[in-house]
Design a protein around this motif. Structure first.
Motif, mmCIF file in Angstrom:
data_model
loop_
_atom_site.group_PDB
_atom_site.id
_atom_site.type_symbol
_atom_site.label_atom_id
_atom_site.label_comp_id
_atom_site.label_asym_id
_atom_site.label_seq_id
_atom_site.Cartn_x
_atom_site.Cartn_y
_atom_site.Cartn_z
ATOM 1 N N HIS A 111 2.684 27.205 58.206
ATOM 2 C CA HIS A 111 2.938 26.198 57.174
ATOM 3 C C HIS A 111 1.682 26.124 56.333
ATOM 4 O O HIS A 111 0.668 25.569 56.772
ATOM 5 C CB HIS A 111 3.255 24.849 57.816
ATOM 6 N N LEU A 112 1.737 26.704 55.129
ATOM 7 C CA LEU A 112 0.557 26.763 54.279
ATOM 8 C C LEU A 112 0.438 25.509 53.417
ATOM 9 O O LEU A 112 1.373 24.727 53.300
ATOM 10 C CB LEU A 112 0.600 28.018 53.404
ATOM 11 N N GLY A 113 -0.725 25.351 52.806
ATOM 12 C CA GLY A 113 -1.060 24.119 52.114
ATOM 13 C C GLY A 113 -0.462 23.995 50.728
ATOM 14 O O GLY A 113 0.110 24.940 50.167
ATOM 15 N N LEU A 114 -0.659 22.821 50.143
ATOM 16 C CA LEU A 114 -0.123 22.523 48.819
ATOM 17 C C LEU A 114 -1.030 23.035 47.702
ATOM 18 O O LEU A 114 -0.567 23.209 46.565
ATOM 19 C CB LEU A 114 0.085 21.013 48.664
ATOM 20 N N LEU A 115 -2.308 23.264 47.997
ATOM 21 C CA LEU A 115 -3.251 23.715 46.981
ATOM 22 C C LEU A 115 -3.319 25.237 46.967
ATOM 23 O O LEU A 115 -3.403 25.875 48.024
ATOM 24 C CB LEU A 115 -4.640 23.143 47.256
ATOM 25 N N ARG A 116 -3.323 25.819 45.769
ATOM 26 C CA ARG A 116 -3.307 27.275 45.642
ATOM 27 C C ARG A 116 -4.527 27.907 46.314
ATOM 28 O O ARG A 116 -4.415 28.920 47.001
ATOM 29 C CB ARG A 116 -3.246 27.671 44.163
ATOM 30 N N ARG A 117 -5.711 27.318 46.102
ATOM 31 C CA ARG A 117 -6.913 27.882 46.724
ATOM 32 C C ARG A 117 -6.796 27.873 48.244
ATOM 33 O O ARG A 117 -7.193 28.840 48.911
ATOM 34 C CB ARG A 117 -8.137 27.090 46.290
ATOM 35 N N SER A 118 -6.249 26.804 48.798
ATOM 36 C CA SER A 118 -6.070 26.738 50.252
ATOM 37 C C SER A 118 -5.112 27.821 50.723
ATOM 38 O O SER A 118 -5.358 28.475 51.747
ATOM 39 C CB SER A 118 -5.541 25.360 50.655
ATOM 40 N N ARG A 119 -4.024 28.024 49.989
ATOM 41 C CA ARG A 119 -3.061 29.048 50.395
ATOM 42 C C ARG A 119 -3.697 30.435 50.405
ATOM 43 O O ARG A 119 -3.424 31.247 51.292
ATOM 44 C CB ARG A 119 -1.835 29.020 49.488
ATOM 45 N N SER A 120 -4.534 30.723 49.423
ATOM 46 C CA SER A 120 -5.210 32.028 49.379
ATOM 47 C C SER A 120 -6.101 32.216 50.596
ATOM 48 O O SER A 120 -6.097 33.279 51.236
ATOM 49 C CB SER A 120 -6.032 32.150 48.093
ATOM 50 N N GLU A 121 -6.873 31.177 50.947
ATOM 51 C CA GLU A 121 -7.743 31.258 52.118
ATOM 52 C C GLU A 121 -6.928 31.374 53.394
ATOM 53 O O GLU A 121 -7.284 32.128 54.315
ATOM 54 C CB GLU A 121 -8.646 30.023 52.174
ATOM 55 N N GLN A 122 -5.835 30.627 53.467
ATOM 56 C CA GLN A 122 -5.004 30.643 54.670
ATOM 57 C C GLN A 122 -4.320 31.989 54.855
ATOM 58 O O GLN A 122 -4.183 32.475 55.983
ATOM 59 C CB GLN A 122 -3.983 29.513 54.578
ATOM 60 N N ALA A 123 -3.913 32.618 53.755
ATOM 61 C CA ALA A 123 -3.301 33.947 53.847
ATOM 62 C C ALA A 123 -4.294 34.961 54.398
ATOM 63 O O ALA A 123 -3.931 35.840 55.200
ATOM 64 C CB ALA A 123 -2.785 34.386 52.476
#
Length: 210
Positions: free
Chosen positions: A103-115
Motif C-alpha cells: 500500500h503505497l503513499g499519497l505523495l508522489r515522492r513517497s511512492r517513488s522512494e517506496q517503489a
C-alpha cells in the motif's frame, strides 16, 4: 460482512487486502479471519509483533494452497505509516511464488522512494515468479508515473484498469504486476453491485500462469 461476501464472489487463490486494521489506536483488525477461512478456505500469511492487528500496517495477504516458507514485513519510507508484506509460498514440491502486498503513499515522492525499496528485494530479473499487488495509489501513466522505477523488474506498467472510486471508477490506483512476461493476464476490475458498496475501491483480479 460485505468484504467477506465480495471475497466469496471472487473465489481467489491469493488475495491482498489493504486497510484491514484500524489506522489509529490499538490498530485492531477489522476482519473475522476465522470466518473467512471457514467460508473461503483462505488463511492469512502470519505477521509478527502486530498486537491485535490482522496484517502489517493494514496489509493482509491470504492464500488457499501451499506453505509459507518466509515472510518479510517492510517499512516503507514517507510521511505516512506505509508498508509491504512479502511472502514466499511453496505451492507444491516444485513450484514457489513470491507475493508482495503493498500500500503505497499519497505523495508522489513517497511512492517513488517506496517503489525503490520494493525493488531492493528483487536481486535479478530471473528470480522466482513474483507478484506485486495492492493499492499503489498511482494514477499517472508514462513518464509521469512514480512507478517507472519498477519497469526494470516488472516490465512496462500494465494497462490501467480504473478501480476508484468504486461507484464510478475513473482512476487506476490498484495494480497486479508480475516479474515475468506472461505471468499475469486478464487483469480487470471486479465490478458487481456488492463490490461497489463494500469498499471505496473495486477489487482488481487477474489470472496467474506459473
Amino acid at each position: 460482512d460485505r468484504t467477506a461476501r465480495v471475497i466469496r464472489e471472487i473465489s481467489p487463490d491469493v488475495i491482498a487486502l489493504q486497510e484491514a486494521d484500524n489506522r489509529f489506536g490499538d490498530r485492531a483488525g477489522l476482519l473475522d479471519l476465522a470466518r473467512l477461512e471457514l467460508e473461503t478456505g483462505l488463511v492469512p500469511v502470519p505477521v509478527s509483533g502486530n498486537g491485535k492487528g490482522h496484517g502489517w500496517r493494514g496489509n493482509v495477504l491470504l492464500f488457499k494452497r501451499g506453505t509459507v516458507r518466509d515472510v518479510h514485513q517492510l517499512k516503507l519510507p514517507g510521511l505516512e505509516p506505509r508498508g509491504a508484506l512479502v511472502a514466499e509460498i511453496d505451492l507444491d514440491e516444485k513450484r514457489s511464488l513470491r507475493v508482495i502486498a503493498a500500500h503505497l503513499g499519497l505523495l508522489r515522492r513517497s511512492r517513488s522512494e517506496q517503489a525503490r525499496v520494493v525493488l531492493d528485494i528483487m536481486s535479478s530479473a530471473d528470480e522466482r515468479p513474483t507478484l506485486l499487488l495492492g493499492d499503489l495509489n498511482e494514477w499517472r501513466l508514462g513518464n509521469r508515473s512514480a512507478l517507472n522505477t519498477l519497469h526494470t523488474t516488472f516490465g512496462p506498467t500494465p494497462p490501467a484498469v480504473p478501480t476508484f472510486p468504486s461507484g464510478l471508477p475513473v482512476l487506476a490506483l490498484d495494480r497486479i504486476m508480475g516479474n515475468r512476461h506472461g505471468l499475469v493476464s486478464g487483469v480487470e476490475a471486479h465490478d458487481t453491485p456488492l463490490s461497489r458498496v463494500a469498499s471505496d475501491h473495486l477489487p482488481l483480479t487477474a489470472f496467474v500462469h506459473l
